[in-house]
Design a protein around this motif. Structure first.
Motif, PDB file in Angstrom:
ATOM      1  N   SER A 164       0.829  -1.200   0.000  1.00 51.65           N
ATOM      2  CA  SER A 164       0.000   0.000   0.000  1.00 51.65           C
ATOM      3  C   SER A 164       0.870   1.260   0.000  1.00 51.65           C
ATOM      4  CB  SER A 164      -0.921  -0.011   1.221  1.00 51.65           C
ATOM      5  OG  SER A 164      -1.675   1.182   1.284  1.00 51.65           O
ATOM      6  N   THR A 165       1.923   1.255   0.824  1.00 52.24           N
ATOM      7  CA  THR A 165       2.849   2.391   0.869  1.00 52.24           C
ATOM      8  C   THR A 165       3.561   2.557  -0.460  1.00 52.24           C
ATOM      9  OG1 THR A 165       3.199   2.076   3.248  1.00 52.24           O
ATOM     10  CG2 THR A 165       4.848   3.351   2.060  1.00 52.24           C
ATOM     11  N   THR A 168       1.406   4.186  -2.939  1.00 48.98           N
ATOM     12  CA  THR A 168       1.299   5.623  -2.658  1.00 48.98           C
ATOM     13  C   THR A 168       2.507   6.363  -3.217  1.00 48.98           C
ATOM     14  OG1 THR A 168       0.034   5.184  -0.630  1.00 48.98           O
ATOM     15  CG2 THR A 168       1.087   7.344  -0.824  1.00 48.98           C
ATOM     16  N   GLN A 172       2.456   9.030  -6.327  1.00 52.09           N
ATOM     17  CA  GLN A 172       2.956  10.387  -6.123  1.00 52.09           C
ATOM     18  C   GLN A 172       4.151  10.670  -7.032  1.00 52.09           C
ATOM     19  OE1 GLN A 172       1.412  12.690  -4.255  1.00 52.09           O
ATOM     20  NE2 GLN A 172       2.848  14.095  -5.217  1.00 52.09           N
ATOM     21  N   GLN A 381      -2.732   7.326   9.672  1.00 52.02           N
ATOM     22  CA  GLN A 381      -3.316   7.197   8.346  1.00 52.02           C
ATOM     23  C   GLN A 381      -4.243   8.365   8.044  1.00 52.02           C
ATOM     24  OE1 GLN A 381      -2.780   4.442   5.969  1.00 52.02           O
ATOM     25  NE2 GLN A 381      -3.588   6.164   4.757  1.00 52.02           N
ATOM     26  N   SER A 382      -5.031   8.753   9.035  1.00 54.02           N
ATOM     27  CA  SER A 382      -5.942   9.886   8.859  1.00 54.02           C
ATOM     28  C   SER A 382      -5.160  11.172   8.616  1.00 54.02           C
ATOM     29  CB  SER A 382      -6.835  10.026  10.093  1.00 54.02           C
ATOM     30  OG  SER A 382      -7.668  11.153   9.984  1.00 54.02           O
ATOM     31  N   ASN A 385      -3.660  11.120   5.107  1.00 51.56           N
ATOM     32  CA  ASN A 385      -4.678  11.359   4.084  1.00 51.56           C
ATOM     33  C   ASN A 385      -4.979  12.847   3.950  1.00 51.56           C
ATOM     34  OD1 ASN A 385      -4.851   8.617   3.628  1.00 51.56           O
ATOM     35  ND2 ASN A 385      -6.663   8.326   4.925  1.00 51.56           N
ATOM     36  N   ALA A 386      -5.045  13.533   5.096  1.00 46.64           N
ATOM     37  CA  ALA A 386      -5.331  14.972   5.071  1.00 46.64           C
ATOM     38  C   ALA A 386      -4.183  15.748   4.424  1.00 46.64           C
ATOM     39  CB  ALA A 386      -5.585  15.477   6.489  1.00 46.64           C
ATOM     40  N   HIS A 388      -1.896  14.528   2.418  1.00 46.66           N
ATOM     41  CA  HIS A 388      -1.793  14.132   1.011  1.00 46.66           C
ATOM     42  C   HIS A 388      -2.763  14.964   0.158  1.00 46.66           C
ATOM     43  CE1 HIS A 388      -1.043  11.539  -2.418  1.00 46.66           C
ATOM     44  NE2 HIS A 388      -2.367  11.387  -2.586  1.00 46.66           N
ATOM     45  N   LEU A 389      -3.965  15.168   0.676  1.00 49.61           N
ATOM     46  CA  LEU A 389      -4.943  15.972  -0.049  1.00 49.61           C
ATOM     47  C   LEU A 389      -4.471  17.423  -0.160  1.00 49.61           C
ATOM     48  CD1 LEU A 389      -7.710  16.121  -1.412  1.00 49.61           C
ATOM     49  CD2 LEU A 389      -8.720  16.565   0.850  1.00 49.61           C
ATOM     50  N   TRP A 401       4.700  16.330   3.460  1.00 49.92           N
ATOM     51  CA  TRP A 401       4.103  15.084   2.937  1.00 49.92           C
ATOM     52  C   TRP A 401       4.964  13.868   3.286  1.00 49.92           C
ATOM     53  CZ3 TRP A 401       5.326  11.139  -0.433  1.00 49.92           C
ATOM     54  CH2 TRP A 401       4.261  10.348  -0.907  1.00 49.92           C
ATOM     55  N   GLN A 405       4.231  10.691   5.727  1.00 51.10           N
ATOM     56  CA  GLN A 405       4.372   9.318   5.228  1.00 51.10           C
ATOM     57  C   GLN A 405       5.308   8.504   6.108  1.00 51.10           C
ATOM     58  OE1 GLN A 405       2.816   7.687   2.477  1.00 51.10           O
ATOM     59  NE2 GLN A 405       3.717   6.043   3.662  1.00 51.10           N
TER      60      GLN A 405
END
Length: 445
Positions: A164-165, A168, A172, A381-382, A385-386, A388-389, A401, A405
């Protein structure tokens, strides 16, 4: 069979076949208890103990022996009869001939031997010792299979997180590469992401190797063919709750349930019996015998066989030990072995108690740690996600970022370590309580 039923069977069959290829912890232990070669070793040890018990008992049962001798007196011995018995001169006489045959059968029966009677008391404990060794081997197999199984579970979850990482980073990296081509992002930012992407690839390869090693270890502990495929069932959050013991089980546990503890008790009893057995050698031994045979003499072998005459006798034999320095030394050795077994029992009992208390505390701590790190990974993770957005919208920079991570990756690593420590603490606790078999019985397929 109608068409709809046939189609339904075709749909069900692949699922059933797949389910048979997925191994739960219970099914792995079931297989290991039946197929690991150590099972046969300890089963043979149990049969050996039974044979030794029969050997000890046989000493109090009658024995029958057959013997036969054929003597060739190359030069017959002569005996002198003094003068005056049969005449004025000494007379030289041979009381045998050149050949003598003597076949004989003898029955011996022990009537009283106190040391032997004492030794027979050890039979029950020797059998119990063998049975406990079988149980201990089974517990060792359960412990080792659990350990390998949980390692596989953790490495699998690690691979899922790493993939998953990696995805990502890869996504990116593609976005940043486009931004570099447009001139809105510096090349060094792309290179930073590539470094992290390559690092994640290396971590994936390491985790895949660790997973393979753990699978091979599990196969070894199970006695499973090393070249065959073995797929274990993933451990979900629902099954995690199953591995949490109740408060009552933690409070009611006792070291006396441990097989090791019971083995120490048996060993101490065996050394005590051995000391008493040696001490009782001083008592007289009484046995009976019955003998029947034939004896023949002749100047030729055939003549000796043809001239045989029979004889028989019965009698009692009493043996009274008077001085035996070797036995005294053996008694002294047995006495100190017995004393040491008592002291070792007390020492190990204390150690087992400390181990039980420590594993209780460690399990509670690991239980708490797992909840904490599970919460941390959700928070990380939350947060990522914030950020990253925000990074996608251009409201934050790459450094923030990457920091988010890395924080997520650290929380994942902490979670995985905590997960394995929790599993290990669980089986350590069951071992310390002497309830590994109970734990195994409560598992579901």
């Amino acid at each position: 069979m109608n068409r709809s039923t046939f189609l339904s069977l075709l749909l069900i069959l692949p699922t059933a076949l797949f389910a048979q290829d997925v191994w739960t912890l219970k099914s792995c232990i079931d297989y290991g208890l039946k197929n690991n070669h150590s099972n046969q070793v300890y089963a043979n040890e149990k049969k050996l103990a039974d044979a030794k018990a029969r050997e000890a008992l046989a000493a109090y049962l009658p024995t029958v022996t057959l013997t036969g001798t054929l003597d060739d007196n190359l030069k017959v011995q002569q005996t002198v009869i003094p003068a005056g018995v049969f005449g004025p001169e000494d007379v030289r006489v041979a009381f045998t001939k050149q050949y003598q045959v003597n076949p004989m059968a003898q029955l011996d029966q022990t009537i009283f031997d106190k040391s032997l009677i004492t030794g027979l008391q050890a039979n029950r404990y020797s059998k119990l010792q063998a049975e406990l060794n079988v149980a201990k081997n089974e517990e060792t197999l359960i412990y080792n299979i659990c350990n390998a199984y949980f390692q596989i579970a953790v490495y699998r979850e690690q691979l899922e997180l790493l993939h998953s990482t990696n995805e990502t980073y890869r996504g990116q990296m593609q976005v940043t590469e486009q931004q570099v081509n447009k001139g809105v992002t510096l090349l060094k930012d792309l290179e930073k992401i590539k470094v992290n992407y390559n690092t994640s690839l290396t971590q994936i390869r390491v985790a895949e190797t660790n997973l393979t090693l753990s699978e091979n270890q599990l196969k070894f502990e199970m006695g499973f063919p090393i070249l065959e495929q073995l797929t274990v069932k993933p451990i979900t959050n629902e099954t995690l709750d199953f591995y949490i013991p109740t408060t009552d089980s933690l409070q009611q546990a006792s070291v006396s349930n441990r097989t090791d503890y019971k083995l120490l008790q048996v060993n101490a009893k065996l050394t005590e019996i051995d000391e008493r057995r040696l001490k009782n050698i001083i008592y007289p031994k009484l046995s009976a015998y019955a003998r029947y045979g034939n004896v023949g003499f002749g100047n030729e072998v055939n003549q000796a066989w043809s001239s045989m005459s029979s004889y028989s006798s019965i009698g009692l034999k009493l043996t009274i030990p008077i001085v035996d320095f070797k036995r005294q030394a053996q008694i002294t050795q047995a006495k100190y072995k017995w004393r040491n077994s008592i002291e070792n029992f007390k020492l190990e009992e204390s150690r087992y108690q400390v181990e039980l208390e420590n594993t209780r505390s460690k399990f509670k701590q690991e239980q708490s740690n797992l909840r904490l790190y599970t919460e941390n990974i959700e928070l990380a993770q939350s947060t990522f996600n914030a950020i990253h957005l925000q990074y996608q919208k251009g409201t934050t920079d790459l450094t923030e970022w990457l920091t988010a991570q890395n924080t997520l990756r650290d929380s994942q690593s902490n979670y995985l370590n905590s997960l394995y420590n929790f599993f290990l603490a669980k089986v350590d606790l069951e071992k310390a309580q002497g309830t590994l078999k109970d734990f195994y019985q409560t598992l579901s397929n």
